[in-house]
Design an enzyme around this catalytic site. Structure first.
Site, PDB file in Angstrom:
ATOM      1  CG  HIS A 102     -22.199  27.370 -23.049  1.00 38.00           C
ATOM      2  ND1 HIS A 102     -21.374  26.498 -23.695  1.00 38.00           N
ATOM      3  CD2 HIS A 102     -22.998  27.883 -24.003  1.00 38.00           C
ATOM      4  CE1 HIS A 102     -21.662  26.484 -24.985  1.00 38.00           C
ATOM      5  NE2 HIS A 102     -22.642  27.322 -25.187  1.00 38.00           N
ATOM      6  CG  LEU A 456      -2.448   8.504   6.634  1.00 41.50           C
ATOM      7  CD1 LEU A 456      -1.516   7.599   5.828  1.00 41.50           C
ATOM      8  CD2 LEU A 456      -3.603   8.981   5.766  1.00 41.50           C
ATOM      9  CB  SER A 529      -7.962  16.598  11.932  1.00 43.53           C
ATOM     10  OG  SER A 529      -6.776  16.163  12.564  1.00 43.53           O
TER      11      SER A 529
END
Lengths: 617, 300
Positions: A102, A456, A529
């Site tokens: 497959h 963040l 980053s």
């Protein structure tokens, strides 16, 4: 080694079988083993039992179960991995790599093909050549297999009709005409009933060729090699005492003899082979595939990763190449990201600098691509962090193949075959500068550095960086601030927020930061980053001690509560795709130079911690 | 161009793998189980690094139920070759009185072999254990990699194995993780015997037929190697001419009646054999996929 035993004189043929589940591939192998009396009685007992439990052949033995090993495969009735099977006849030893057909198991087929010198490709006589047949053939070709046996199976279901077989054979020969195989042979078979498997079938009197086993026992696959001189990639340096200095490795390309003039790559020292040894026994020659220990006539520097090669047969050395790459990981390949490279015994860091095009392995069309997903095949430019010696894969697979390894998980994520070296870097000679980094730094009276603030959105990176910037300025330092958001308005305004664009965003910021460091400056980078490997890439661009990774560590809850730019609210509503922390991952640093708990530390105090870090250095 | 014979090819491939292990890992160890495959492995390791000694010690996980002749052979070989040997016994299992007779094959193997092996690997901070397993032994082994990755709990995940291409072995692990390396992956039982003959490699004499004391139990011939094997009512110890195709703990390793007293006879008998060698391993009989289960849990 003494070759006294009868079976020791025989050669070894490694071949690959490919075809979909329904083509009867496993049945063919099972039939080969069974009819050649290579299956033990207790295995037949287990097989009979298994056939009742899992089998797909009503009332009979399901030979496929001999080959399909893992529990999951037996339950699902498919082959999901590469299985290796071993058998010997009077004439030859065989290693069979049985691989799934497959499309989603392309990587498994590539793996099986990498060590095979012949491919057995099955087609169903009722269906003829299908897309998957072309795919299997292309992969065999890609991996440098030079001989193909096309088994036109299930001939019993088309009444053993010669016309059907000839039509398929002709179509296949046309298709393979422009793929440079050395031999393509077709044989009509019925694996289930054993026609033309280990003996000529009475049902197919019109076929004059050899049956499958006969063909496999006699086909010559070694002829036509010798495209390069000898190469010995050095695996291990043997220095048991002050006198002996041996270099261990496996010979590739051509025969190596004592007295041969050799050159050591990539450094270029020249000498002669003094002796070739196998457990102290001096050999007259070493042939490709033979593991040996050599000694050299002169005392030259040789380490693992170097290649000892015939002086008259040049290798290429470069830090940039074009290669065919097969992607083997569920995590996509992203241009610019760094991976470990293993090429023969050499190790380096590598990144794909340019994805030229992907190849649709069903139609062989070239298609544009920005990333590579699992099972993708593409032509790429790669850049290494050092010069490496190699050959084109088609000339010498042992020195032209490489694997790529993820730097975090250590998984093997890619396999590559080098086409040629890229000379670009050589033409672009570096301008020699009369002022160097040290002189520029000295003129500014400071030690240049990069302070890399990661975290963040809303954690307070820019706030802290700004305070640090001001305090450094007051202390008379020369600084520059690279803010992720600001850079996106200029240099990086062509980039979006996909994983690939984020990697490129960070790569450009890191390169710019490096330029500032060269100019003697202290650079403050404030950027989310999110990917560890990208920050590591930035670190690798700089000298040890120049890069300070500072993790402004605020919880998602804190950032979301602050939400200074209203971004979290929009991300929650689904208005911003790929938002770090919400719909895109953040990978915290494993060992940052400094981690600041931004939930409990005020920006002023945080800035002082950063300054203390710099002062300590 | 002259090319290599089947055995020369296998030998070269194994030596290549051993050298990759030595060059790539910090604390490799060679699992020495004293059987014929281990003997071949040891011989190859001596060749791979000659004139230096193999740059790793041997490790024997001793269940304390090995044939006496095996232990004598082990000590003799190590002394002759001047190598370092680590012997590890699961002392905790010993204190708990685990034995193949009282606890049964499954528990004994789990505690005294699998657990013991994990203990030894953790204790000595081994990042690569070289073993003599072959892919032709058993179906789930047929899919195992040459460099087979183990997580920090020594577990094997057959569905997440690293692709292994060409002879480019991925030897990278993070701290606590390890690799089991199988240089004999592509050898068959008959290759092993042919190589032992071609290279005159010493093996434990139990592989050759001789008169030995055995009892017949559940249709298998078990050797009365010491007094710990209790003879049940109705059983008698008889002397029969037998040999072993595979060696392990003596109460769990069945002998076969045989006249094959030398290597040529053993090879002839192996060729003609109608049963695979692991049939003599009592622990393998549970169900077809039992080896895969054991391996997931850390068995070799």
């Amino acid at each position: 080694m003494a070759d006294t035993a009868d079976s020791a004189d025989k050669g070894l043929l490694r071949f690959l079988t490919c075809g979909s589940v329904d083509d009867g591939k496993s049945t063919l192998i099972g039939r080969l083993l069974s009819d050649a009396h290579l299956i033990h009685d207790d295995q037949v007992m287990t097989l009979k039992d298994d056939s009742k439990r899992f089998g797909t052949v009503k009332g009979g033995i399901d030979f496929a179960l001999l080959v399909d090993g893992l529990e999951a495969e037996r339950e699902q009735g498919i082959t999901i991995d590469v299985a290796y099977r071993y058998f010997q006849t009077e004439k030859r030893g065989f290693i069979v790599a049985d691989t799934p057909g497959h499309e989603q198991y392309t990587r498994n087929m590539v793996t099986g093909a990498s060590t095979a010198s012949l491919a057995v490709i099955l087609v169903d006589a009722r269906k003829g050549i299908l897309t998957q047949t072309r795919r299997h053939t292309f992969i065999a070709h890609l991996l440098g297999i030079r001989h193909v046996l096309l088994c036109v199976n299930k001939m019993d279901l088309v009444g053993f009709a010669e016309d059907t077989f000839r039509e398929i054979e002709t179509g296949y020969l046309q298709f393979t005409d422009n793929l440079d195989f050395e031999s393509v042979t077709a044989v009509p078979v019925s694996a289930l009933n054993g026609d033309n498997v280990t003996g000529k079938s009475a049902q197919i009197p019109w076929f004059n060729g050899k049956c499958v086993l006969d063909f496999l026992e006699t086909v010559q696959v070694d002829a036509g090699k010798d495209r390069t001189g000898a190469r010995l990639p050095v695996q291990w340096v043997c220095r048991p005492d002050g006198d002996f200095r041996g270099f261990a490795g496996t010979v590739a390309g051509a025969i190596l003899k004592p007295g041969d003039a050799v050159r050591i790559e990539p450094d270029g020292a020249e000498t002669h082979i003094q002796a070739i040894e196998n457990e102290g026994e001096k050999l007259d020659e070493a042939v490709p595939g033979q593991a040996v220990m050599v000694t050299l006539a002169d005392h030259v520097d040789v380490a693992r990763g170097d290649v000892i090669r015939h002086a008259e047969s040049a290798m290429q050395t470069a830090d940039q190449v074009q290669a065919h790459v097969v992607w083997m990981s569920e995590n996509p390949m992203i241009p610019g990201r760094q991976y470990h490279l293993k090429l023969a015994s050499a190790a380096a860091r590598a990144s794909i600098t340019d994805l030229k095009y992907a190849i649709n392995i069903n139609t062989l069309e070239h298609v544009a691509a920005k990333t590579l997903e699992l099972n993708d095949v593409a032509v790429c430019n790669l850049s290494f962090d050092r010069r490496v010696a190699f050959d084109a894969y088609k000339d010498c697979p042992e020195t032209g193949a490489f694997i790529l390894i993820d730097r975090e998980t250590n998984e093997t994520v890619g396999a590559g075959m080098i086409d040629f070296a890229l000379r670009r870097a050589l033409n672009l000679t570096k301008q020699k500068l009369s002022l160097d980094k040290e002189m520029r730094a000295e003129a500014l009276g400071q030690k240049p550095a990069v302070l890399w603030f990661t975290g963040l959105s809303g954690a307070g990176k820019s706030t802290v960086a700004n305070i640090v910037d001001q305090k450094l300025r007051l202390a008379g330092r020369h600084t520059y601030m690279l803010d992720g958001d600001n850079v996106r308005h200029g240099l990086n305004r062509d980039l979006g927020f996909t994983d690939a664009d984020r990697v490129e965003n960070i790569r450009r910021i890191a390169e710019v930061a490096k330029l500032f460091v060269d100019a003697g400056m202290i650079v403050l980078v404030s950027a989310i980053s999110p990917f560890r490997s990208d920050r590591d890439m930035a670190r690798d661009l700089l000298q040890p001690g120049e890069f300070f990774e500072i993790h402004i560590d605020a919880s998602l809850a804190t950032c979301e509560a602050r939400d200074p730019k209203g971004l979290y609210a929009r991300a929650r509503k689904g208005e911003i795709a790929n938002f770090t922390g919400i719909s895109s991952p953040y990978e915290p640093p494993a060992k940052p130079e400094l981690r600041i708990d931004a939930d409990t530390t005020a920006p002023e105090a945080a800035a002082d911690l950063v300054l203390a870090l710099l002062a300590r250095d | 161009m002259s090319s290599l014979s089947n055995l020369q090819r296998l030998e070269s491939e194994s030596i290549h793998i051993l050298r990759e292990v030595a060059a790539s890992f910090e604390r490799p160890v060679l699992m020495y189980s004293i059987g014929k495959d281990s003997s071949v492995l040891l011989h190859l390791a001596m060749k791979a690094f000659h004139p230096a000694k193999p740059p790793f010690p041997l490790l024997h996980v001793d269940t304390t139920w090995k044939f006496k002749e095996m232990i004598a052979f082990r000590d003799e070989r190590v002394r002759e070759l001047g190598l370092d040997l680590i012997v590890h016994v699961n002392e905790d299992g010993l204190r708990r009185g685990i034995s193949p007779i009282k606890s049964g094959a499954t528990v004994h193997t789990d505690v005294m072999k699998t657990e013991a092996l994990k203990q030894a690997l953790s204790l000595h901070k081994i990042d690569c254990a070289i073993g003599g397993a072959r892919r032709d032994e058993e179906k789930s082994r047929a899919k195992e990699r040459v460099m087979s990755f183990r997580d920090v709990n020594h577990g094997w995940n057959p569905r997440r194995q690293r692709p292994e291409l060409w002879n480019l072995y991925n030897c990278r692990v993070n701290p606590g993780e390890s690799v089991r390396a199988f240089p004999l992956s592509n050898w068959t039982e008959i290759d092993v015997w042919n190589y032992i003959r071609a290279e005159s490699i010493p093996v434990v004499p139990l592989y050759f037929a001789a008169e030995r004391p055995v009892v017949e139990r559940d249709g298998q011939l078990i050797m009365a190697d010491d007094e710990r094997l209790e003879i049940k009512p109705g059983e008698t110890v008889r002397t029969e001419k037998v040999r072993f195709r595979t060696l392990g703990c003596y109460p769990l390793t069945a002998a076969v009646r045989s006249d094959a007293a030398d290597i040529d006879a053993v090879i002839a008998e192996t060729r003609a054999a109608t049963n695979s060698e692991r049939q003599g391993r009592i622990i393998d009989f549970d169900q077809a996929a039992s080896m895969e289960k054991k391996k997931r849990e850390g068995y070799f």
